[in-house]
Enzyme design. Structure first.
Site, short mmCIF file in Angstrom:
data_model
loop_
_atom_site.label_atom_id
_atom_site.label_comp_id
_atom_site.label_asym_id
_atom_site.label_seq_id
_atom_site.Cartn_x
_atom_site.Cartn_y
_atom_site.Cartn_z
N ARG A 183 0.86 -1.20 0.00
CA ARG A 183 0.00 0.00 0.00
C ARG A 183 0.89 1.25 0.00
NH1 ARG A 183 -1.28 1.61 4.67
NH2 ARG A 183 -2.12 -0.33 5.47
N TYR A 207 -17.77 16.84 -13.71
CA TYR A 207 -18.28 15.47 -13.75
C TYR A 207 -19.27 15.29 -12.58
CZ TYR A 207 -18.32 10.47 -12.70
OH TYR A 207 -18.72 9.19 -12.40
N ASP A 213 -8.60 19.42 -13.15
CA ASP A 213 -8.93 18.07 -13.61
C ASP A 213 -8.84 18.14 -15.14
OD1 ASP A 213 -10.18 15.79 -14.56
OD2 ASP A 213 -11.66 15.73 -12.95
O1 P1T Z 1 -14.49 7.22 -12.67
P1 P1T Z 1 -13.24 7.67 -11.95
O2 P1T Z 1 -11.99 7.05 -12.47
O3 P1T Z 1 -13.36 7.61 -10.47
O4 P1T Z 1 -13.03 9.23 -12.34
C1 P1T Z 1 -13.94 10.22 -11.96
C2 P1T Z 1 -13.89 11.36 -12.95
C3 P1T Z 1 -13.15 12.49 -12.64
N1 P1T Z 1 -13.05 13.54 -13.49
C4 P1T Z 1 -13.66 13.51 -14.69
C5 P1T Z 1 -13.53 14.70 -15.59
C6 P1T Z 1 -14.41 12.40 -15.08
O5 P1T Z 1 -14.99 12.41 -16.29
C7 P1T Z 1 -14.52 11.28 -14.19
C8 P1T Z 1 -15.34 10.09 -14.53
N2 P1T Z 1 -16.24 10.27 -15.57
C9 P1T Z 1 -17.10 9.31 -16.07
C10 P1T Z 1 -17.17 8.06 -15.60
C11 P1T Z 1 -17.95 9.75 -17.19
O6 P1T Z 1 -18.53 8.92 -17.92
O7 P1T Z 1 -18.06 10.97 -17.36
#
Ligand code: P1T
Length: 382
Positions: free
Chosen positions: A50, A103, A175
Protein backbone atom coordinates in the site's frame (compact mmCIF):
# COMPACT_ATOMS: atom_id res chain seq x y z
CA UNK A 1 12.91 14.00 -25.13
CA UNK A 2 9.59 14.62 -26.81
CA UNK A 3 6.24 13.30 -25.63
CA UNK A 4 6.09 9.80 -27.15
CA UNK A 5 9.71 8.97 -26.35
CA UNK A 6 9.09 9.94 -22.73
CA UNK A 7 5.80 8.03 -22.70
CA UNK A 8 7.56 4.87 -23.88
CA UNK A 9 10.78 5.05 -21.86
CA UNK A 10 10.54 7.18 -18.72
CA UNK A 11 10.04 5.28 -15.49
CA UNK A 12 10.56 1.96 -17.22
CA UNK A 13 14.27 1.57 -17.91
CA UNK A 14 15.44 -2.08 -18.29
CA UNK A 15 17.34 -3.28 -15.22
CA UNK A 16 20.81 -4.18 -16.55
CA UNK A 17 22.51 -4.08 -13.15
CA UNK A 18 23.99 -7.20 -11.48
CA UNK A 19 21.07 -9.60 -10.88
CA UNK A 20 18.67 -7.70 -13.18
CA UNK A 21 17.43 -9.57 -16.26
CA UNK A 22 17.02 -6.52 -18.50
CA UNK A 23 13.29 -6.96 -19.10
CA UNK A 24 12.01 -4.23 -21.41
CA UNK A 25 8.64 -4.06 -19.64
CA UNK A 26 8.25 -3.41 -15.91
CA UNK A 27 7.09 -6.63 -14.19
CA UNK A 28 3.77 -6.78 -12.35
CA UNK A 29 5.03 -6.99 -8.76
CA UNK A 30 2.26 -8.82 -6.94
CA UNK A 31 3.92 -9.06 -3.52
CA UNK A 32 1.81 -7.46 -0.80
CA UNK A 33 4.85 -7.28 1.46
CA UNK A 34 8.64 -7.25 1.16
CA UNK A 35 11.09 -9.20 3.33
CA UNK A 36 13.88 -7.32 5.07
CA UNK A 37 17.44 -8.30 5.99
CA UNK A 38 17.68 -5.86 8.86
CA UNK A 39 14.99 -5.19 11.48
CA UNK A 40 15.00 -1.41 11.26
CA UNK A 41 15.51 -0.88 7.50
CA UNK A 42 13.41 -2.05 4.51
CA UNK A 43 15.54 -3.86 1.90
CA UNK A 44 15.51 -2.08 -1.47
CA UNK A 45 13.22 0.67 -0.12
CA UNK A 46 10.03 -1.44 -0.10
CA UNK A 47 8.12 -2.59 2.96
CA UNK A 48 4.37 -2.96 2.30
CA UNK A 49 2.60 -2.60 -1.06
CA UNK A 50 0.00 0.00 0.00
CA UNK A 51 2.93 2.31 0.85
CA UNK A 52 5.12 1.58 -2.18
CA UNK A 53 5.13 -0.92 -5.01
CA UNK A 54 7.68 -1.12 -7.85
CA UNK A 55 5.07 -1.33 -10.65
CA UNK A 56 3.17 1.63 -9.21
CA UNK A 57 6.41 3.58 -8.78
CA UNK A 58 7.24 3.09 -12.47
CA UNK A 59 3.78 4.38 -13.40
CA UNK A 60 4.04 7.35 -11.05
CA UNK A 61 7.41 8.38 -12.52
CA UNK A 62 5.96 8.21 -16.02
CA UNK A 63 2.81 10.16 -15.11
CA UNK A 64 4.95 12.91 -13.56
CA UNK A 65 7.07 13.21 -16.70
CA UNK A 66 4.01 13.40 -18.99
CA UNK A 67 2.69 16.45 -17.10
CA UNK A 68 6.14 18.07 -16.69
CA UNK A 69 5.73 17.57 -12.94
CA UNK A 70 8.26 16.59 -10.30
CA UNK A 71 5.99 13.95 -8.75
CA UNK A 72 3.16 11.63 -9.76
CA UNK A 73 0.80 9.71 -7.50
CA UNK A 74 -1.48 6.92 -8.68
CA UNK A 75 -4.84 6.03 -7.14
CA UNK A 76 -7.50 3.33 -7.44
CA UNK A 77 -9.89 5.70 -9.29
CA UNK A 78 -10.25 9.34 -10.28
CA UNK A 79 -12.52 9.80 -7.29
CA UNK A 80 -9.98 8.21 -4.93
CA UNK A 81 -7.47 10.80 -6.22
CA UNK A 82 -10.00 13.61 -5.66
CA UNK A 83 -10.85 12.39 -2.15
CA UNK A 84 -7.19 12.13 -1.18
CA UNK A 85 -6.52 15.60 -2.55
CA UNK A 86 -9.45 17.18 -0.69
CA UNK A 87 -8.67 15.45 2.62
CA UNK A 88 -4.99 16.37 2.34
CA UNK A 89 -5.41 20.06 1.60
CA UNK A 90 -8.68 21.05 3.33
CA UNK A 91 -10.05 21.09 6.85
CA UNK A 92 -13.44 21.88 8.33
CA UNK A 93 -14.43 25.51 7.65
CA UNK A 94 -12.44 25.76 4.40
CA UNK A 95 -14.03 26.96 1.17
CA UNK A 96 -13.56 25.77 -2.42
CA UNK A 97 -14.50 27.70 -5.57
CA UNK A 98 -15.35 25.14 -8.26
CA UNK A 99 -16.27 25.33 -11.93
CA UNK A 100 -20.03 24.68 -11.95
CA UNK A 101 -19.83 22.26 -14.87
CA UNK A 102 -18.00 19.24 -13.41
CA UNK A 103 -18.28 15.47 -13.75
CA UNK A 104 -21.47 14.51 -11.84
CA UNK A 105 -19.53 12.19 -9.51
CA UNK A 106 -17.20 15.04 -8.49
CA UNK A 107 -20.19 17.25 -7.56
CA UNK A 108 -21.70 14.29 -5.68
CA UNK A 109 -18.41 13.88 -3.74
CA UNK A 110 -18.38 17.59 -2.87
CA UNK A 111 -22.08 18.14 -2.05
CA UNK A 112 -23.15 14.81 -0.62
CA UNK A 113 -19.98 13.56 1.10
CA UNK A 114 -17.40 16.26 1.79
CA UNK A 115 -19.98 18.93 2.72
CA UNK A 116 -20.87 16.69 5.71
CA UNK A 117 -17.37 17.35 7.07
CA UNK A 118 -17.74 21.13 7.23
CA UNK A 119 -16.28 21.97 3.81
CA UNK A 120 -18.00 24.67 1.78
CA UNK A 121 -18.30 24.67 -2.03
CA UNK A 122 -19.31 27.53 -4.36
CA UNK A 123 -19.95 26.88 -8.03
CA UNK A 124 -19.20 29.52 -10.65
CA UNK A 125 -19.00 29.87 -14.40
CA UNK A 126 -15.20 29.78 -14.49
CA UNK A 127 -15.13 30.47 -18.23
CA UNK A 128 -15.01 34.10 -17.04
CA UNK A 129 -12.08 34.67 -14.65
CA UNK A 130 -13.99 37.58 -13.03
CA UNK A 131 -16.59 35.11 -11.66
CA UNK A 132 -13.84 33.12 -9.94
CA UNK A 133 -12.23 36.27 -8.54
CA UNK A 134 -15.52 37.52 -7.07
CA UNK A 135 -16.13 34.26 -5.22
CA UNK A 136 -12.73 34.09 -3.44
CA UNK A 137 -13.24 34.62 0.31
CA UNK A 138 -10.93 34.72 3.33
CA UNK A 139 -11.45 30.97 3.94
CA UNK A 140 -11.01 29.94 0.27
CA UNK A 141 -8.21 27.38 -0.02
CA UNK A 142 -8.70 25.81 -3.44
CA UNK A 143 -9.96 26.64 -6.90
CA UNK A 144 -11.15 23.44 -8.56
CA UNK A 145 -11.35 23.49 -12.35
CA UNK A 146 -12.20 21.06 -15.08
CA UNK A 147 -11.25 22.09 -18.61
CA UNK A 148 -12.72 21.11 -21.01
CA UNK A 149 -15.70 20.37 -18.77
CA UNK A 150 -17.82 17.25 -18.58
CA UNK A 151 -20.23 17.22 -20.41
CA UNK A 152 -20.57 20.75 -21.88
CA UNK A 153 -16.96 21.09 -23.08
CA UNK A 154 -16.62 24.58 -21.64
CA UNK A 155 -13.07 25.86 -21.12
CA UNK A 156 -11.49 28.12 -18.55
CA UNK A 157 -8.29 30.10 -18.83
CA UNK A 158 -5.88 28.13 -16.62
CA UNK A 159 -3.14 30.76 -16.82
CA UNK A 160 -5.39 33.71 -15.90
CA UNK A 161 -7.15 31.89 -13.05
CA UNK A 162 -3.91 30.46 -11.59
CA UNK A 163 -2.41 33.96 -11.60
CA UNK A 164 -5.43 35.36 -9.79
CA UNK A 165 -5.41 32.47 -7.28
CA UNK A 166 -1.71 33.01 -6.48
CA UNK A 167 -2.38 36.64 -5.60
CA UNK A 168 -4.87 35.41 -2.98
CA UNK A 169 -2.64 32.56 -1.71
CA UNK A 170 -5.13 30.01 -3.05
CA UNK A 171 -4.14 26.75 -4.81
CA UNK A 172 -5.44 25.85 -8.28
CA UNK A 173 -6.38 22.26 -9.14
CA UNK A 174 -7.11 21.29 -12.74
CA UNK A 175 -8.93 18.07 -13.61
CA UNK A 176 -7.45 17.67 -17.09
CA UNK A 177 -9.03 14.27 -17.84
CA UNK A 178 -10.78 15.38 -21.06
CA UNK A 179 -7.58 16.79 -22.54
CA UNK A 180 -5.10 14.11 -21.37
CA UNK A 181 -1.45 15.09 -20.80
CA UNK A 182 -0.90 14.99 -24.57
CA UNK A 183 -3.16 17.96 -25.35
CA UNK A 184 -2.81 20.16 -22.25
CA UNK A 185 -0.29 20.61 -19.42
CA UNK A 186 -1.85 22.76 -16.67
CA UNK A 187 1.31 23.00 -14.50
CA UNK A 188 3.09 24.75 -17.38
CA UNK A 189 0.26 27.31 -17.33
CA UNK A 190 0.67 28.05 -13.61
CA UNK A 191 -1.71 25.56 -11.94
CA UNK A 192 -0.45 23.90 -8.74
CA UNK A 193 -2.00 20.46 -9.12
CA UNK A 194 -3.20 18.34 -12.07
CA UNK A 195 -5.64 15.51 -11.66
CA UNK A 196 -6.71 12.78 -14.08
CA UNK A 197 -9.18 9.97 -14.14
CA UNK A 198 -6.71 7.54 -15.74
CA UNK A 199 -9.72 5.31 -16.48
CA UNK A 200 -10.12 7.52 -19.56
CA UNK A 201 -7.48 8.51 -22.14
CA UNK A 202 -4.40 7.47 -20.15
CA UNK A 203 -5.66 3.87 -19.79
CA UNK A 204 -7.32 4.22 -23.16
CA UNK A 205 -8.88 0.75 -23.51
CA UNK A 206 -11.85 0.80 -21.09
CA UNK A 207 -10.31 -2.03 -19.07
CA UNK A 208 -8.98 -0.26 -15.97
CA UNK A 209 -10.30 2.23 -13.39
CA UNK A 210 -7.69 4.60 -11.98
CA UNK A 211 -6.75 8.12 -10.98
CA UNK A 212 -3.63 10.27 -10.76
CA UNK A 213 -2.30 13.49 -9.29
CA UNK A 214 0.74 15.26 -10.71
CA UNK A 215 2.45 18.00 -8.71
CA UNK A 216 5.78 19.80 -8.39
CA UNK A 217 5.59 21.38 -4.91
CA UNK A 218 7.65 19.34 -2.37
CA UNK A 219 5.54 20.23 0.67
CA UNK A 220 2.21 19.43 -1.01
CA UNK A 221 3.62 16.19 -2.41
CA UNK A 222 4.70 15.07 1.07
CA UNK A 223 1.15 15.61 2.37
CA UNK A 224 -0.40 13.76 -0.56
CA UNK A 225 2.07 10.88 -0.39
CA UNK A 226 1.35 10.53 3.33
CA UNK A 227 -2.41 10.41 2.68
CA UNK A 228 -2.12 8.07 -0.30
CA UNK A 229 -0.84 5.57 2.26
CA UNK A 230 -2.98 6.74 5.18
CA UNK A 231 -6.28 6.69 3.25
CA UNK A 232 -5.24 3.68 1.18
CA UNK A 233 -6.94 4.34 -2.17
CA UNK A 234 -4.10 2.76 -4.20
CA UNK A 235 -4.32 0.91 -7.55
CA UNK A 236 -3.43 -2.78 -7.92
CA UNK A 237 -0.11 -3.72 -9.58
CA UNK A 238 -2.02 -5.17 -12.54
CA UNK A 239 -3.90 -1.89 -13.02
CA UNK A 240 -0.56 -0.05 -12.90
CA UNK A 241 0.78 -2.34 -15.63
CA UNK A 242 -2.26 -1.64 -17.83
CA UNK A 243 -1.87 2.10 -17.29
CA UNK A 244 1.87 2.02 -18.09
CA UNK A 245 0.98 0.18 -21.28
CA UNK A 246 -1.74 2.71 -22.09
CA UNK A 247 0.62 5.69 -21.81
CA UNK A 248 2.86 4.32 -24.58
CA UNK A 249 0.25 4.90 -27.29
CA UNK A 250 -1.38 8.00 -25.78
CA UNK A 251 0.00 10.39 -28.41
CA UNK A 252 -1.08 8.23 -31.37
CA UNK A 253 -4.52 7.68 -29.90
CA UNK A 254 -5.10 11.35 -29.06
CA UNK A 255 -4.17 12.37 -32.62
CA UNK A 256 -6.75 9.95 -34.02
CA UNK A 257 -9.42 10.77 -31.38
CA UNK A 258 -9.04 14.45 -32.25
CA UNK A 259 -9.13 13.88 -36.03
CA UNK A 260 -12.23 11.69 -35.83
CA UNK A 261 -13.99 14.05 -33.40
CA UNK A 262 -13.34 17.11 -35.58
CA UNK A 263 -14.86 15.34 -38.60
CA UNK A 264 -17.84 14.08 -36.59
CA UNK A 265 -18.50 17.54 -35.13
CA UNK A 266 -18.50 18.99 -38.66
CA UNK A 267 -20.68 16.16 -39.99
CA UNK A 268 -23.24 16.52 -37.18
CA UNK A 269 -23.34 20.31 -37.60
CA UNK A 270 -24.48 19.79 -41.21
CA UNK A 271 -27.36 17.40 -40.39
CA UNK A 272 -30.93 18.77 -40.35
CA UNK A 273 -31.92 16.43 -37.46
CA UNK A 274 -29.29 18.01 -35.18
CA UNK A 275 -30.17 21.07 -33.10
CA UNK A 276 -26.79 21.92 -31.60
CA UNK A 277 -23.19 20.68 -31.64
CA UNK A 278 -20.55 21.60 -29.06
CA UNK A 279 -16.88 20.92 -29.88
CA UNK A 280 -13.90 23.14 -28.99
CA UNK A 281 -12.53 22.69 -32.53
CA UNK A 282 -15.57 24.31 -34.18
CA UNK A 283 -15.24 28.02 -34.87
CA UNK A 284 -18.76 28.34 -33.39
CA UNK A 285 -17.44 27.26 -29.95
CA UNK A 286 -17.37 30.38 -27.73
CA UNK A 287 -13.85 29.52 -26.55
CA UNK A 288 -12.34 28.31 -29.80
CA UNK A 289 -9.50 30.86 -29.46
CA UNK A 290 -8.72 29.82 -25.88
CA UNK A 291 -8.74 26.15 -26.93
CA UNK A 292 -6.18 26.95 -29.65
CA UNK A 293 -4.00 28.80 -27.15
CA UNK A 294 -4.22 26.43 -24.19
CA UNK A 295 -4.47 23.02 -25.86
CA UNK A 296 -2.42 21.45 -28.66
CA UNK A 297 -5.52 19.74 -30.12
CA UNK A 298 -9.25 19.77 -29.48
CA UNK A 299 -9.75 16.23 -28.13
CA UNK A 300 -12.15 13.39 -28.71
CA UNK A 301 -15.36 14.55 -27.01
CA UNK A 302 -18.36 15.92 -28.93
CA UNK A 303 -21.61 16.99 -27.24
CA UNK A 304 -24.83 17.48 -29.18
CA UNK A 305 -28.62 17.71 -29.04
CA UNK A 306 -31.02 16.20 -31.55
CA UNK A 307 -34.27 17.83 -32.60
CA UNK A 308 -37.42 15.99 -31.44
CA UNK A 309 -36.72 15.39 -27.73
CA UNK A 310 -37.32 12.05 -26.06
CA UNK A 311 -38.74 9.86 -28.87
CA UNK A 312 -36.16 10.87 -31.48
CA UNK A 313 -33.25 10.66 -29.04
CA UNK A 314 -34.30 7.24 -27.72
CA UNK A 315 -34.78 5.94 -31.26
CA UNK A 316 -31.40 7.26 -32.35
CA UNK A 317 -29.59 5.65 -29.39
CA UNK A 318 -31.29 2.29 -30.00
CA UNK A 319 -30.28 2.30 -33.67
CA UNK A 320 -26.55 2.81 -33.11
CA UNK A 321 -24.55 -0.36 -33.79
CA UNK A 322 -20.86 0.52 -33.69
CA UNK A 323 -21.19 3.22 -31.03
CA UNK A 324 -22.15 1.72 -27.64
CA UNK A 325 -24.47 3.42 -25.14
CA UNK A 326 -22.31 3.49 -22.00
CA UNK A 327 -20.84 5.73 -19.32
CA UNK A 328 -17.12 6.58 -19.39
CA UNK A 329 -14.98 7.95 -22.21
CA UNK A 330 -11.48 8.05 -23.62
CA UNK A 331 -11.27 4.42 -24.75
CA UNK A 332 -10.40 3.21 -28.23
CA UNK A 333 -14.09 2.38 -28.82
CA UNK A 334 -16.72 5.09 -29.35
CA UNK A 335 -19.22 5.48 -26.51
CA UNK A 336 -22.32 7.65 -26.25
CA UNK A 337 -23.89 8.82 -23.00
CA UNK A 338 -27.05 10.68 -22.04
CA UNK A 339 -25.70 12.61 -19.01
CA UNK A 340 -29.10 13.52 -17.48
CA UNK A 341 -29.90 9.87 -16.80
CA UNK A 342 -26.38 8.44 -16.67
CA UNK A 343 -23.18 10.30 -15.65
CA UNK A 344 -24.92 13.40 -14.23
CA UNK A 345 -28.06 11.77 -12.80
CA UNK A 346 -27.01 12.67 -9.24
CA UNK A 347 -27.41 16.42 -9.96
CA UNK A 348 -30.80 17.98 -9.10
CA UNK A 349 -32.89 18.55 -12.24
CA UNK A 350 -33.08 22.36 -11.70
CA UNK A 351 -29.29 22.58 -11.37
CA UNK A 352 -28.78 20.43 -14.46
CA UNK A 353 -31.17 22.59 -16.46
CA UNK A 354 -29.53 25.78 -15.17
CA UNK A 355 -26.13 24.54 -16.36
CA UNK A 356 -27.45 23.42 -19.72
CA UNK A 357 -27.19 19.68 -19.08
CA UNK A 358 -30.70 19.26 -20.46
CA UNK A 359 -32.62 15.96 -20.52
CA UNK A 360 -31.70 14.87 -24.07
CA UNK A 361 -28.18 16.25 -24.37
CA UNK A 362 -25.84 13.55 -25.73
CA UNK A 363 -22.11 13.20 -25.11
CA UNK A 364 -20.09 11.22 -27.62
CA UNK A 365 -16.64 9.90 -26.78
CA UNK A 366 -15.25 9.47 -30.27
CA UNK A 367 -13.03 6.40 -30.52
CA UNK A 368 -10.22 5.57 -32.91
CA UNK A 369 -12.23 3.35 -35.27
CA UNK A 370 -12.16 4.15 -39.01
CA UNK A 371 -13.97 7.45 -39.44
CA UNK A 372 -16.12 6.18 -42.32
CA UNK A 373 -17.65 3.48 -40.07
CA UNK A 374 -18.49 5.98 -37.35
CA UNK A 375 -20.12 8.39 -39.79
CA UNK A 376 -22.08 5.51 -41.38
CA UNK A 377 -23.33 4.41 -37.95
CA UNK A 378 -24.48 7.94 -37.06
CA UNK A 379 -25.96 8.38 -40.51
CA UNK A 380 -28.16 5.26 -40.43
CA UNK A 381 -29.28 6.06 -36.87
CA UNK A 382 -30.24 9.64 -37.81
O1 P1T B 1 -14.49 7.22 -12.67
P1 P1T B 1 -13.24 7.67 -11.95
O2 P1T B 1 -11.99 7.05 -12.47
O3 P1T B 1 -13.36 7.61 -10.47
O4 P1T B 1 -13.03 9.23 -12.34
C1 P1T B 1 -13.94 10.22 -11.96
C2 P1T B 1 -13.89 11.36 -12.95
C3 P1T B 1 -13.15 12.49 -12.64
N1 P1T B 1 -13.05 13.54 -13.49
C4 P1T B 1 -13.66 13.51 -14.69
C5 P1T B 1 -13.53 14.70 -15.59
C6 P1T B 1 -14.41 12.40 -15.08
O5 P1T B 1 -14.99 12.41 -16.29
C7 P1T B 1 -14.52 11.28 -14.19
C8 P1T B 1 -15.34 10.09 -14.53
N2 P1T B 1 -16.24 10.27 -15.57
C9 P1T B 1 -17.10 9.31 -16.07
C10 P1T B 1 -17.17 8.06 -15.60
C11 P1T B 1 -17.95 9.75 -17.19
O6 P1T B 1 -18.53 8.92 -17.92
O7 P1T B 1 -18.06 10.97 -17.36
Amino acid sequence: MKFSTKAIHCGEEPNLKEGGCGDIVTPIHLAATFARKEIDKPTGGYEYARTNNPTRNALEKRLAVLENAKYGLAFASGLAAETTLALSLLKSGDHVVAFEDLYGGTRRLFDKTLANFGLEFSYVDASDVENVKEEIKSNTRLIWLETPTNPLLRLCDIEAISKEAKQHGVLTVVDSTFASPYLQNPLDLGADIVLHSTTKYIGGHSDVVGGAIMISNDELYTKLKFNQNSLGGVPSPFDCFLLLRGTKTLALRMERHSQNAQKIAEYLSAQPQVEKVIYPGLKSHPQYKLAKKQMSGFGGMVTFILKGGKPKTADFLKRLNVIALAESLGGVESLINQPAVMTHASLAKEERERLGVTDYLLRLSVGIEDYEDLQADLDQAL
